[in-house]
Design an enzyme around this catalytic site. Structure first.
Site, mmCIF file in Angstrom:
data_model
loop_
_atom_site.group_PDB
_atom_site.id
_atom_site.type_symbol
_atom_site.label_atom_id
_atom_site.label_comp_id
_atom_site.label_asym_id
_atom_site.label_seq_id
_atom_site.Cartn_x
_atom_site.Cartn_y
_atom_site.Cartn_z
ATOM 1 N N THR A 23 0.728 -1.301 -0.017
ATOM 2 C CA THR A 23 -0.042 -0.038 0.076
ATOM 3 C C THR A 23 0.827 1.028 0.174
ATOM 4 O O THR A 23 2.035 1.169 0.317
ATOM 5 C CB THR A 23 -0.984 -0.011 1.268
ATOM 6 O OG1 THR A 23 -1.862 -1.180 1.104
ATOM 7 C CG2 THR A 23 -1.673 1.420 1.701
ATOM 8 N N GLY A 28 -1.402 -1.500 6.753
ATOM 9 C CA GLY A 28 -1.256 -2.912 7.633
ATOM 10 C C GLY A 28 -2.827 -3.358 7.320
ATOM 11 O O GLY A 28 -3.431 -3.026 6.608
ATOM 12 N N GLY A 36 -6.475 -3.395 7.672
ATOM 13 C CA GLY A 36 -7.289 -2.337 7.851
ATOM 14 C C GLY A 36 -8.385 -2.645 9.109
ATOM 15 O O GLY A 36 -8.859 -1.854 9.598
HETATM 16 N N1 ASP Z 1 -4.805 -1.109 4.947
HETATM 17 C C1 ASP Z 1 -4.993 -1.615 3.552
HETATM 18 C C2 ASP Z 1 -6.065 -2.287 4.104
HETATM 19 O O1 ASP Z 1 -6.448 -2.851 4.909
HETATM 20 C C3 ASP Z 1 -3.701 -2.500 3.367
HETATM 21 C C4 ASP Z 1 -2.195 -2.315 3.434
HETATM 22 O O2 ASP Z 1 -2.128 -1.361 4.035
HETATM 23 O O3 ASP Z 1 -1.468 -3.220 3.046
HETATM 24 O O4 ASP Z 1 -6.836 -2.159 3.089
#
Ligand code: ASP
Length: 289
Positions: A160, A212, A214
């Protein structure tokens, strides 16, 4: 330290070490794009969009082209941003046909009476604002298809993207963009486009972009929590660490975040295996792919 300062991230999770070189190059390009805005006297809000857009366009990252695939093998992207000066917010979720969701989020911020548009309504707004709609297939890469076919469980992929910036006017901004979790359910929306969770900026407090799991991040309002800690602890790094400790204790979740204080002090922390980030200020730059 005073502005400008720019921090970008390329996600927390498990990062393929074989991609270190091209990730470093992409992070450097993202810094260049945002820095060009900031050194021309531009706004922090436009700098974070410029930086995030570079990473959305790079297929290595889980945002824009190269987004993780849903359970159905499709792309559904989320993005959000905030102006620390005005507290204006723009966010979009579950968009399938927009190559740069962060640009669409900025259109929502500036030109919609609402702060958050999703799915077909968000895409109609993109058309209304003159952003091109693309064939969703063009956003899918072979690498993401292979990852999806390997039947990995729903999980952060570690790619992300996000950015925080302080401009020469002293204004802060934050932006985050993602394809979300690998193999997520159709219609699932995570923390990334939720204000206070995936991003937050307020001139008097600080700016933060998170990455991370979510489902955990949203429950503790991680981005708002981290900026709120800034005035209570000795350094932004300590604020970032304490926010993650709370996340882990209360939800068991793993994440990473980038943080800027109102005076441009930088904090980065993660409790995942890896975190990809880079920053630039008048003192120099760091790239940690
Ligand atoms: N935070 C993002 C989500 O949960 C995923 C990520 O940050 O890798 O969609």
């Amino acid at each position: 330290m005073t502005g400008p300062v720019l921090v970008v991230h390329g996600g927390a999770g498990r990062i393929n070490p074989q991609h270190a070189q091209p990730r470093a190059a992409a992070l450097a390009r993202a810094l260049d794009a945002g820095w060009a805005v900031l050194t021309a006297g531009g706004r922090a809000l436009d700098a974070v969009v410029a930086a995030v857009q570079v990473l959305e366009d790079d297929p290595l990252f889980n945002a824009g082209r190269g987004s993780s695939l849903t359970r159905a093998g499709t792309v559904e992207m989320d993005a959000g941003l905030m102006d620390g000066h005005t507290l204006a917010v723009g966010a979009v979720a579950a968009v399938r046909r927009v190559a740069n969701p962060i640009r669409l989020a900025r259109e929502v911020l500036h030109h919609s009476e609402h702060i958050f548009l999703v799915g077909p309504g968000a895409e109609a707004f993109a058309q209304h604002r003159g952003l091109p709609l693309v064939d969703p297939q063009t956003l899918i890469t072979e690498e993401r298809r292979r990852q999806w076919q390997a039947h990995q469980p729903t999980a952060p992929t570690g790619d992300t993207v996000g950015a925080v910036a302080l401009d020469v006017q002293g204004d802060l901004a934050a932006a985050t963009s993602t394809g979300g979790l690998l193999a997520k359910a159709l219609g699932r929306v995570g923390d990334s486009p939720l204000v206070g969770c995936g991003f937050y900026a307020e001139n008097a407090l600080g700016a933060c972009s998170t990455t991370g799991l979510g489902e955990a991040i949203a429950r503790v309002l991680l981005a708002f929590r981290a900026v709120s800690l800034l005035s209570q602890v000795s350094s932004p790094t300590e604020a970032a660490r304490q926010a993650l400790t709370l996340l882990k204790e209360r939800t068991g979740g793993e994440a990473g975040l980038i943080l800027l204080s109102p005076t441009g002090r930088i904090g980065v922390a993660w409790n995942t295996r890896d975190m990809s980030y880079a920053w630039r200020s008048q003192d120099g730059h760091v790239i940690h792919p």
